[in-house]
Scaffold this motif. Sequence first.
Motif, mmCIF file in Angstrom:
data_model
loop_
_atom_site.group_PDB
_atom_site.id
_atom_site.type_symbol
_atom_site.label_atom_id
_atom_site.label_comp_id
_atom_site.label_asym_id
_atom_site.label_seq_id
_atom_site.Cartn_x
_atom_site.Cartn_y
_atom_site.Cartn_z
ATOM 1 N N GLU A 1 -2.064 2.126 -3.858
ATOM 2 C CA GLU A 1 -2.934 1.069 -4.611
ATOM 3 C C GLU A 1 -2.604 -0.328 -4.206
ATOM 4 O OE1 GLU A 1 -3.008 -0.302 -9.290
ATOM 5 O OE2 GLU A 1 -1.871 1.445 -8.608
ATOM 6 N N GLU A 2 -3.849 -1.074 -4.179
ATOM 7 C CA GLU A 2 -3.540 -2.427 -3.910
ATOM 8 C C GLU A 2 -3.116 -3.331 -4.786
ATOM 9 O OE1 GLU A 2 -6.292 -5.341 -1.111
ATOM 10 O OE2 GLU A 2 -7.142 -3.887 -2.243
ATOM 11 N N TYR A 3 -1.984 -3.975 -4.578
ATOM 12 C CA TYR A 3 -1.449 -5.044 -5.570
ATOM 13 C C TYR A 3 -1.656 -6.686 -5.474
ATOM 14 C CZ TYR A 3 1.347 -0.831 -6.725
ATOM 15 O OH TYR A 3 1.566 0.388 -7.110
ATOM 16 N N CYS B 1 4.070 -7.975 -6.743
ATOM 17 C CA CYS B 1 5.181 -6.843 -6.791
ATOM 18 C C CYS B 1 6.527 -7.425 -7.093
ATOM 19 C CB CYS B 1 5.209 -5.983 -5.663
ATOM 20 S SG CYS B 1 3.776 -4.993 -5.528
ATOM 21 N N GLY C 1 -1.690 -4.741 -10.387
ATOM 22 C CA GLY C 1 -2.708 -4.358 -9.498
ATOM 23 C C GLY C 1 -3.682 -5.482 -9.378
ATOM 24 N N ARG C 2 -4.674 -5.627 -8.549
ATOM 25 C CA ARG C 2 -5.583 -6.505 -8.214
ATOM 26 C C ARG C 2 -6.632 -6.062 -9.537
ATOM 27 N NH1 ARG C 2 -7.232 -9.146 -2.655
ATOM 28 N NH2 ARG C 2 -5.403 -9.110 -1.775
ATOM 29 N N SER D 1 4.732 -3.804 -10.495
ATOM 30 C CA SER D 1 3.740 -4.101 -9.737
ATOM 31 C C SER D 1 2.478 -4.335 -10.681
ATOM 32 C CB SER D 1 3.521 -2.847 -8.866
ATOM 33 O OG SER D 1 4.678 -2.820 -8.042
ATOM 34 N N SER E 1 2.070 3.068 -2.323
ATOM 35 C CA SER E 1 1.698 4.081 -3.466
ATOM 36 C C SER E 1 0.078 4.382 -3.319
ATOM 37 C CB SER E 1 1.716 3.567 -4.685
ATOM 38 O OG SER E 1 1.365 2.611 -5.230
ATOM 39 N N HIS F 1 0.612 -1.220 0.005
ATOM 40 C CA HIS F 1 0.048 -0.051 -0.078
ATOM 41 C C HIS F 1 0.933 1.144 0.150
ATOM 42 C CE1 HIS F 1 -3.395 -2.612 0.762
ATOM 43 N NE2 HIS F 1 -2.673 -3.124 1.775
ATOM 44 N N GLU G 1 -6.051 -6.117 -12.734
ATOM 45 C CA GLU G 1 -5.676 -5.572 -13.839
ATOM 46 C C GLU G 1 -4.899 -6.595 -14.824
ATOM 47 O OE1 GLU G 1 -2.070 -2.054 -14.587
ATOM 48 O OE2 GLU G 1 -1.733 -3.507 -12.818
ATOM 49 N N ALA H 1 -6.206 -10.503 -11.662
ATOM 50 C CA ALA H 1 -5.219 -10.109 -12.153
ATOM 51 C C ALA H 1 -4.578 -11.017 -13.383
ATOM 52 C CB ALA H 1 -4.138 -9.610 -11.252
#
Length: 259
Positions: A12-14, A17, A39-40, A37, A10, A8, A42, A190
């Motif tokens: 944003e939830e990843y 990474c 994202g969820r 990274s 930045s 977290h 993405e 993702a």
Amino acid sequence: MAKLPTFHDSGEEYAACLSGVTVAYPGRAPLGPFDLSIGRGEIVAVVGASGAGKSTILRLFAGLERGHGAVARTPEIVCSFVFQSPTLMPWATALRNVALPLDLAGIPRAEARDRAAAALAAVGLGDRLDARPHQLSGGMAMRVALARALVTRPALLLLDEPFAALDSITRRRLIEDLHRLWSDRNPRPALVFVTHDVEEAVYFAARTVVLDAATGAVVADRPSPGVLPRPADWRLDPAYRSAVETVAAALAATMETAA
């Protein structure tokens, strides 16, 4: 293997990474550093020259490769991997092939078979549950592999050039199917998609990452215009063509530098 301190930093939830990761192979300079990274929910495509580390990135995310640096995945996330070959058990039916990861996870047999049948129906093979791999076309076999990857309901799906051996029409249909399956899931998984085909990358993904031909480091990260799934005839859209040329130019520049 090191872990990132947080997902977290930045805001944003990843889903996963890589930070400053290098991987050493005998007889060549180390690959990396990889900084990427996901994202969820993405969809990200990865392109690069042969040997640039595209598959290495997927293996790092999956935990199949060890490197030096920070590699992290949200602990509760289920990860599935689709390889270039369907890698099906030749003696087993499509249903048994898809149910395999559920069997290994100790899911009750009846539930595993029901979920496998539903996954096969979702990829258009609801009428081929009892077919064995030798009875399936290349496209059908890859659909079974996709169903097997999706049956675990992954939050992170890694795709290593899964359509490379298929004809262009079958590839297009499978990409449309993947978009539909991704869109229908709640929450959406993702997807990280490795390909040599720039047009395929830009069409499939929300953004395309370009790796340096010599080191594998990320040298470009280009967003794709438009919405996912793609509307009809989007390949004819000038914005799509422009995005393809932008990514192609970035990829060509890395290969010229390495030459």
